[in-house]
Design a protein around this motif. Structure first.
Motif, PDB file in Angstrom:
ATOM      1  N   CYS A 111      34.145  44.404  44.205  1.00 59.65           N
ATOM      2  CA  CYS A 111      35.463  44.447  43.556  1.00 59.65           C
ATOM      3  C   CYS A 111      35.982  45.886  43.599  1.00 59.65           C
ATOM      4  O   CYS A 111      36.107  46.558  42.565  1.00 59.65           O
ATOM      5  CB  CYS A 111      35.367  43.935  42.123  1.00 59.65           C
ATOM      6  N   VAL A 169      38.929  41.212  39.965  1.00 65.63           N
ATOM      7  CA  VAL A 169      38.431  40.829  38.643  1.00 65.63           C
ATOM      8  C   VAL A 169      37.012  40.281  38.765  1.00 65.63           C
ATOM      9  O   VAL A 169      36.702  39.535  39.694  1.00 65.63           O
ATOM     10  CB  VAL A 169      39.341  39.763  37.994  1.00 65.63           C
ATOM     11  N   TYR A 198      41.311  36.109  29.140  1.00 64.58           N
ATOM     12  CA  TYR A 198      41.866  36.232  30.484  1.00 64.58           C
ATOM     13  C   TYR A 198      43.385  36.429  30.436  1.00 64.58           C
ATOM     14  O   TYR A 198      43.950  37.286  31.134  1.00 64.58           O
ATOM     15  CB  TYR A 198      41.515  34.999  31.306  1.00 64.58           C
ATOM     16  N   ILE A 233      46.553  39.935  40.279  1.00 67.84           N
ATOM     17  CA  ILE A 233      45.152  39.625  40.530  1.00 67.84           C
ATOM     18  C   ILE A 233      44.942  39.423  42.028  1.00 67.84           C
ATOM     19  O   ILE A 233      45.614  38.614  42.664  1.00 67.84           O
ATOM     20  CB  ILE A 233      44.709  38.364  39.764  1.00 67.84           C
ATOM     21  N   ILE A 288      38.987  37.002  42.159  1.00 71.77           N
ATOM     22  CA  ILE A 288      38.176  36.847  40.957  1.00 71.77           C
ATOM     23  C   ILE A 288      36.764  36.452  41.368  1.00 71.77           C
ATOM     24  O   ILE A 288      36.576  35.537  42.166  1.00 71.77           O
ATOM     25  CB  ILE A 288      38.743  35.761  40.018  1.00 71.77           C
TER      26      ILE A 288
END
Length: 443
Positions: A278, A284, A414, A425, A428
């Motif tokens: 990440c 995320v 969240y 975003i 994830i």
């Protein structure tokens, strides 16, 4: 990875150790990042009184050495083939020890420990905090600097080291006396392990671990003199803060038979973020284990939150600093384990069928707050409880209420992260504490 000695090449390997809340595990990796050997053992948590959670420092050290030896043995390799050692640890669990003898003054006080809850409550309700909030509100009004706005809303928590350490200094005379004599070392688990591995030569931590203590200024990248002065915490006992990829030293040859370079120390949530690649803004990582931890990469600047998200250093490698915004729901796994201990079910795999066997929770609500409520509610005084119980309530209703409450807290966390950071975003990564991962890409 190959090294050459006396004209002969030999393969070398990496030792990676993770000290979590429930287990210590070690893997031996080869140059293809394939696991060649593993060993795992449980962490023995101690509960001397209700609300108190501790670990024995010497027992933790022995188990650490045992899993390293066990992983190398499992790999069929030799310790001399281990080129380097990297360590990730749970955060916010600390002890203090005698600088001269290395003997701990007390057990590790876990990040889950609630002994300082009254101290935290008194500080949050104190005139000093009201004055700080008032001054910060004025500064925010004059400057429009969001950092002052965040400071005007700050609420202390028992999860951070700050007040658990303040409690220890107030209640243990031997500790306060050692501080006065300049004979005290403070450390989270990573610092303790570095100290033991180097036979007392290294008293240090890295930026990721330091930033999770609550005593570190993530904006200035140093221990917070203001906060330590405010709560009467001595800066003299704190470890040196070094880069995540720093060469921390060599293990003493008496421990593993050879000296192994310690090339990285990192906090567990940040290590998971790094391990799942990440690396970009908007990435995320969500880890669900004892608690739920959500981290979003915010790049080279710390995120200033007004809803309780915490700016932590993800990692510092060379001059590059990567920041994360973090929120957590502390009792995700704790609530499930508690329900199992109450014999609402015998196997966690039963919970899905039990919850699905009823149409709803029959009006029963559960508050999963054994350690208070974190962002965005930020209420350290909240107590875990069932509400809406009736004579018609069954075990299945209770299980459904628990699962719904845990899911709601995760959704709430969240949504707070999305709303607060305003960062699109990118992807994830979903992880379980056991190590499984799934990826969702957001476009």
């Amino acid at each position: 990875m190959e090294t050459q000695r006396n004209g002969f090449k030999r393969e070398s390997y990496i030792l990676s150790v993770d000290v979590g809340t429930t287990s210590i595990r070690c893997h031996v990796y080869d140059k293809e990042a394939q696991i060649r050997g593993s060993c795992i053992t449980k962490v023995n948590l101690l509960y001397p009184e209700p609300g108190l959670v501790e670990l024995d420092p010497e027992e933790l050290w022995r188990e650490f050495v045992k899993v390293v030896n066990g992983a190398v043995q499992d790999s069929g390799l030799q310790m001399r083939q281990m080129e380097t050692l990297g360590i990730s640890t749970q955060r916010g669990t600390f002890t203090t020890w005698d600088r001269k003898t290395g003997v701990p003054f007390h057990n590790f006080i876990s990040w889950q420990d609630l002994r300082a809850v009254e101290l935290v409550r008194s500080w949050n309700n104190s005139c000093t905090m009201k004055a700080i909030h008032g001054v910060m509100m004025v500064l925010h009004f004059l400057s429009k600097n969001k950092r002052f706005q965040a400071a005007s809303l700050i609420v202390f928590s028992t999860q951070h080291v700050t007040f658990r350490l303040a409690w220890a200094l107030r209640h243990w005379k031997q500790l306060s006396q050692a501080v006065a004599e300049g004979n005290c070392c403070f450390g989270t688990i990573d610092t303790w392990l570095l100290y033991k591995l180097t036979k007392g030569l290294v008293h240090a931590t890295d930026y990721s671990n330091a930033s999770a203590t609550g005593m570190f200024d993530s904006y200035q990248l140093c221990w917070s003199e203001f906060l330590c002065s405010l709560v009467s915490l001595p800066l003299s006992i704190l470890p040196k803060v070094l880069n995540t990829g720093h060469r921390f030293g060599l293990t003493d040859p008496s421990i593993f038979g050879v000296s192994i370079p310690i090339m990285s120390v990192m906090a567990d949530q940040q290590a998971a973020m790094f391990g799942e690649c990440c690396f970009d803004i908007g990435d995320v990582k969500i880890t669900m284990g004892t608690g739920t931890f959500m981290n979003i990469n915010t790049g080279s600047k710390p995120h200033t939150s007004v809803a309780g998200l915490y700016p932590v250093v993800g990692w510092k490698i060379g001059p590059e600093v990567v920041y994360l915004a973090e929120g957590n729901a502390a009792d995700t796994g704790t609530a499930i384990k508690w329900a199992q201990e109450l014999e609402l079910f015998s196997d966690v795999r039963e919970t899905d069928a039990m919850a699905s066997s009823v149409d709803n929770s029959d009006g029963v609500c559960f508050v999963p707050s054994f350690s208070g409520l974190q962002a965005p509610l930020n209420d350290p005084k909240a107590c875990a409880s069932f509400m809406g119980l009736k004579p018609s309530t069954t075990k299945s209703h209770l299980v459904r209420a628990i699962l719904e409450s845990v899911a709601f807290r995760n959704k709430q966390l969240y949504e707070t992260m999305l709303r607060e950071t305003c960062i699109p975003i990118r992807k994830i990564r979903l992880l379980e504490e056991s190590g499984g991962a799934e990826e969702t890409t957001a476009h």
